[in-house]
Design an enzyme around this catalytic site. Structure first.
Site, PDB file in Angstrom:
ATOM      1  N   GLU A   1      -9.542  -1.858   5.525  1.00 38.89           N
ATOM      2  CA  GLU A   1     -10.151  -1.571   6.813  1.00 38.89           C
ATOM      3  C   GLU A   1     -11.387  -2.447   7.037  1.00 38.89           C
ATOM      4  O   GLU A   1     -11.909  -3.046   6.081  1.00 38.89           O
ATOM      5  CB  GLU A   1     -10.538  -0.088   6.880  1.00 38.89           C
ATOM      6  CG  GLU A   1      -9.349   0.871   6.775  1.00 38.89           C
ATOM      7  CD  GLU A   1      -8.519   0.953   8.066  1.00 38.89           C
ATOM      8  OE1 GLU A   1      -8.439  -0.037   8.812  1.00 38.89           O
ATOM      9  OE2 GLU A   1      -7.943   2.028   8.305  1.00 38.89           O
TER      10      GLU A   1
ATOM     11  N   HIS B   1      -7.074  -4.788  10.223  1.00 37.70           N
ATOM     12  CA  HIS B   1      -6.826  -4.587   8.790  1.00 37.70           C
ATOM     13  C   HIS B   1      -5.548  -5.289   8.347  1.00 37.70           C
ATOM     14  O   HIS B   1      -4.609  -5.452   9.117  1.00 37.70           O
ATOM     15  CB  HIS B   1      -6.826  -3.098   8.413  1.00 37.70           C
ATOM     16  CG  HIS B   1      -5.661  -2.289   8.891  1.00 37.70           C
ATOM     17  ND1 HIS B   1      -5.780  -0.966   9.266  1.00 37.70           N
ATOM     18  CD2 HIS B   1      -4.341  -2.586   9.059  1.00 37.70           C
ATOM     19  CE1 HIS B   1      -4.595  -0.506   9.617  1.00 37.70           C
ATOM     20  NE2 HIS B   1      -3.709  -1.460   9.511  1.00 37.70           N
TER      21      HIS B   1
ATOM     22  N   ASP C   1      -7.289  -2.820  14.386  1.00 39.98           N
ATOM     23  CA  ASP C   1      -8.677  -3.080  13.971  1.00 39.98           C
ATOM     24  C   ASP C   1      -8.790  -4.292  13.051  1.00 39.98           C
ATOM     25  O   ASP C   1      -9.842  -4.546  12.474  1.00 39.98           O
ATOM     26  CB  ASP C   1      -9.265  -1.836  13.290  1.00 39.98           C
ATOM     27  CG  ASP C   1      -8.502  -1.432  12.023  1.00 39.98           C
ATOM     28  OD1 ASP C   1      -7.547  -2.150  11.643  1.00 39.98           O
ATOM     29  OD2 ASP C   1      -8.860  -0.407  11.414  1.00 39.98           O
TER      30      ASP C   1
ATOM     31  N   ASP D   1       0.825  -1.213   0.000  1.00 41.93           N
ATOM     32  CA  ASP D   1       0.000   0.000   0.000  1.00 41.93           C
ATOM     33  C   ASP D   1       0.857   1.260   0.000  1.00 41.93           C
ATOM     34  O   ASP D   1       2.072   1.198   0.178  1.00 41.93           O
ATOM     35  CB  ASP D   1      -0.961  -0.006   1.210  1.00 41.93           C
ATOM     36  CG  ASP D   1      -0.275  -0.471   2.495  1.00 41.93           C
ATOM     37  OD1 ASP D   1       0.961  -0.400   2.573  1.00 41.93           O
ATOM     38  OD2 ASP D   1      -0.984  -0.917   3.411  1.00 41.93           O
TER      39      ASP D   1
END
Ligand code: PGA
Length: 256
Positions: A139, A134, A132, A63
Site C-alpha cells: 500500500e 499498490h 491507490d 499475496d
C-alpha cells in the site's frame, strides 16, 4: 518502461499472453509470479486456451489474505485453483502461495523469500495495480525496499475488494504480500491495468515522480517493466503518441 496501449482489455491481454507463451516455450521450467483480482482473469483464460505446457513451471503468488480459511472462496488459494491451476497441467508441488493461516507470520514470510531464491528467482512477474497505486498489497508509503511481510490494507483497498465478499465487513484487514524489493528482483515485470478507474494511478506510475505514496512508480527503476493498458487506463497519460509510436516501430526481433 514499455507502455503498450491497446484499444480494449482483451487486445492488451492477448499481447501479454503471447509474451508469456513465448517465455514458456523458450524456458519450459520458468518461474512465474502470479497476481489475483479481476484484471488477470482474461489473461488466465487466454493462457488456458493456449494449452501451454506447465508441467515444469514453478509459480509464486504475490499475496494472500491473513485469517480466511484456505478453502474460503475469496482466498487467493481458491482464486488461483478456480481460475488457472485447475485447468492446466501444473505440478501442485511447484505452486507457492503465502500461507494466510500461519501461526508465525515473520517465519512464513522469510521462508517464502527463501523459496523464491531457491527456485532461482522469478523470471516474469504478473502485476495488477490498485486504484491507490499498490502492487501486490504494498500500500502507499510501503518501503520501496520491502520484502515479503504482513501489510495492513487501506480503507480504500478494502472498499475496492468488498465487491467480491457477501458482507463488506468480511474483507480481511491484513495480508501477506511480496515486498516491493522482492518484486523489483523479478527479471521481467508485466503490469496490466484496465479501465478508467486505474487511469490516475497509471499516470502517476509512468509520468509522476518515484515515490512510496505510489508504490508502482518504483517500476521506473526496473530494467524490464512492461505495462499493458487499455485506452481508458491510458487516458490520463501525457505522452500516448510516443508510447504508440514506440510500439508500432518495434524491430521484428523485439515483437511478441
Ligand atoms: P483488480 O485489483 O485487478 O481487482 O482491479 C488490482 C490490485 O488490487 O492489484
Amino acid at each position: 518502461m514499455e507502455i503498450i496501449i491497446r484499444e480494449t482489455a482483451k487486445d492488451a491481454t492477448d499481447v501479454a499472453a503471447r509474451l508469456i507463451a513465448k517465455l514458456l516455450e523458450e524456458k519450459p521450467n520458468a518461474v512465474l509470479g502470479l497476481a489475483t483480482g479481476s484484471t488477470p482473469l482474461q489473461l488466465y483464460r487466454t493462457l488456458i486456451d493456449m494449452k501451454l505446457d506447465w508441467s515444469r513451471v514453478t509459480t509464486f503468488n504475490l499475496d494472500e489474505y491473513i485469517g480466511l480459511p484456505r478453502e474460503h472462496p475469496q482466498t487467493y488459494h481458491s482464486f488461483m485453483w478456480e481460475n488457472l491451476f485447475g485447468h492446466i497441467n501444473i505440478d501442485p508441488k511447484n505452486i507457492h502461495i503465502p500461507d494466510g493461516n500461519t501461526a508465525d507470520v515473520p517465519a512464513t514470510c522469510a521462508d517464502y523469500e527463501a523459496q523464491i531464491s531457491k527456485a532461482g528467482g522469478i523470471d516474469l512477474q504478473i502485476l495488477g495495480i490498485g486504484t491507490d497505486g499498490h502492487i501486490g498489497f504494498n500500500e502507499p508509503t510501503s518501503s520501496l525496499a520491502s520484502r515479503t511481510r504482513i501489510k495492513t490494507l487501506t480503507r480504500r483497498t478494502r472498499e475496492d475488494n468488498a465487491r467480491f465478499f457477501e458482507n463488506p465487513e468480511d474483507v480481511p484487514h491484513h495480508t501477506i504480500t511480496m515486498g516491493i524489493g522482492t518484486i523489483m528482483e523479478s527479471r521481467l515485470n508485466l503490469l496490466l491495468a484496465f479501465g478508467e478507474n486505474k487511469a490516475q494511478a497509471i499516470a502517476e506510475t509512468v509520468e509522476g515522480p518515484i515515490a512510496a505514496v505510489n508504490p508502482a512508480s518504483i517500476l521506473q527503476m526496473h530494467p524490464n517493466a512492461k505495462l499493458f493498458l487499455d485506452q481508458p487506463a491510458a487516458s490520463k497519460l501525457q505522452r500516448i503518441d510516443y508510447y504508440n509510436y514506440v510500439y508500432e516501430s518495434k524491430p521484428a526481433w523485439q515483437t511478441f
